[in-house]
Design a protein around this motif. Structure first.
Motif, mmCIF file in Angstrom:
data_model
loop_
_atom_site.group_PDB
_atom_site.id
_atom_site.type_symbol
_atom_site.label_atom_id
_atom_site.label_comp_id
_atom_site.label_asym_id
_atom_site.label_seq_id
_atom_site.Cartn_x
_atom_site.Cartn_y
_atom_site.Cartn_z
ATOM 1 N N SER A 90 -6.196 -1.502 -6.548
ATOM 2 C CA SER A 90 -6.981 -0.276 -6.660
ATOM 3 C C SER A 90 -6.083 0.952 -6.587
ATOM 4 C CB SER A 90 -8.048 -0.202 -5.562
ATOM 5 O OG SER A 90 -7.444 -0.027 -4.299
ATOM 6 N N ASN A 91 -6.577 2.021 -7.208
ATOM 7 C CA ASN A 91 -5.903 3.320 -7.191
ATOM 8 C C ASN A 91 -4.456 3.212 -7.682
ATOM 9 O OD1 ASN A 91 -8.183 4.815 -6.045
ATOM 10 N ND2 ASN A 91 -7.796 3.489 -4.283
ATOM 11 N N ASN A 111 2.016 4.061 -7.562
ATOM 12 C CA ASN A 111 2.391 4.838 -8.745
ATOM 13 C C ASN A 111 3.563 4.186 -9.459
ATOM 14 O OD1 ASN A 111 0.508 6.980 -8.377
ATOM 15 N ND2 ASN A 111 1.821 7.814 -6.789
ATOM 16 N N ASN A 162 0.834 -1.202 0.000
ATOM 17 C CA ASN A 162 0.000 0.000 0.000
ATOM 18 C C ASN A 162 0.864 1.245 0.000
ATOM 19 O OD1 ASN A 162 -2.518 -1.399 0.224
ATOM 20 N ND2 ASN A 162 -2.010 -1.790 2.363
ATOM 21 N N ASN A 163 0.355 2.293 -0.679
ATOM 22 C CA ASN A 163 0.987 3.617 -0.658
ATOM 23 C C ASN A 163 2.469 3.554 -1.021
ATOM 24 O OD1 ASN A 163 -1.439 4.920 0.324
ATOM 25 N ND2 ASN A 163 -0.991 3.871 2.249
ATOM 26 N N ASN A 207 -1.714 4.291 -10.647
ATOM 27 C CA ASN A 207 -1.371 5.275 -11.670
ATOM 28 C C ASN A 207 -0.119 4.821 -12.397
ATOM 29 O OD1 ASN A 207 -3.335 7.479 -11.187
ATOM 30 N ND2 ASN A 207 -2.387 7.470 -9.170
ATOM 31 N N HIS A 235 -2.527 -1.351 -3.461
ATOM 32 C CA HIS A 235 -3.422 -0.193 -3.433
ATOM 33 C C HIS A 235 -2.620 1.096 -3.295
ATOM 34 C CE1 HIS A 235 -6.497 -3.228 -3.010
ATOM 35 N NE2 HIS A 235 -5.761 -3.757 -2.044
ATOM 36 N N HIS A 236 -3.062 2.111 -4.035
ATOM 37 C CA HIS A 236 -2.402 3.425 -4.021
ATOM 38 C C HIS A 236 -0.930 3.276 -4.402
ATOM 39 C CE1 HIS A 236 -5.944 5.310 -2.294
ATOM 40 N NE2 HIS A 236 -6.008 4.248 -1.512
ATOM 41 N N ARG A 296 5.501 3.157 -4.663
ATOM 42 C CA ARG A 296 5.749 3.493 -6.065
ATOM 43 C C ARG A 296 7.011 2.800 -6.566
ATOM 44 N NH1 ARG A 296 9.235 8.762 -6.358
ATOM 45 N NH2 ARG A 296 10.085 8.719 -4.266
#
Length: 183
Positions: free
Chosen positions: A57-58, A33, A7-8, A60, A30-31, A10
């Motif tokens: 989810s989420n 990049n 999570n969170n 980019n 999730h979350h 990149r």
């Protein structure tokens, strides 16, 4: 390289070259990049998906180049709210949703935006694939595709609701039986 239950986070500025299988696999992430990533494999290398997502989810993805022998980006069951922009895809099979419907536990795919993409030398551009005899009811919704450029693409838009990568397939068996009056 696999990411599971992350999570969170990149990845940025990384290159994956000639992986023997899929390059980056994401499960229940999730979350997240992904920017300035390069994925490269020969166009005839099987099962070398560039980026594959399931139950995520989420997400980019931007400023990325993917050339493989399979899907540039594969979006599987349960993936929601994904934004893909400024990606060059090719060679490969394009940006694929699915295959969906093979297993009972599968979930909807919702909220996909694909924009400012160049497909160059791919078999498909935008692709959605579902099994003919679905084991589950899945909804694919809220998709936006804009500013897509196709260069030497076999099937710019491919929606296959009778996906069957390994024959014999149910619809082909039925048509052969009908042709030869078999039961």
């Amino acid at each position: 390289m696999g990411f599971a239950f992350v999570n969170n986070s990149r990845i940025n500025g990384i290159t994956s070259l000639n992986s023997k299988m899929g390059h980056f696999n994401f499960f229940s992430v999730h979350h997240f990049n992904i920017t300035d990533v390069t994925v490269t494999a020969p166009g005839d290398s099987p099962n070398t998906d560039g980026l594959k997502f399931g139950f995520c989810s989420n997400i980019n993805i931007s400023r990325t180049h993917i050339g493989t022998g399979d899907d540039c980006i594969a979006i599987l069951s349960g993936t929601t709210n994904m934004d893909i922009s400024n990606v060059n895809c090719g060679p490969g099979h394009g940006i694929s949703v699915g295959s969906l419907g093979k297993n009972k536990e599968e979930k909807d795919v919702n909220g996909l935006t694909v924009r400012d993409i160049v497909f160059n030398g791919t078999s498909d551009g935008i692709r959605i694939k579902t099994w003919e005899s679905s084991a589950s009811k899945i909804l694919v919704s809220n998709f936006v595709y804009e500013n897509i450029q196709m260069i030497n693409v076999g099937n710019p838009i491919n929606i296959d609701q009778k996906y069957c990568p390994h024959p014999p397939c149910e619809n082909k068996v039925k048509s052969l039986c009908a042709r030869y009056k078999l039961r």
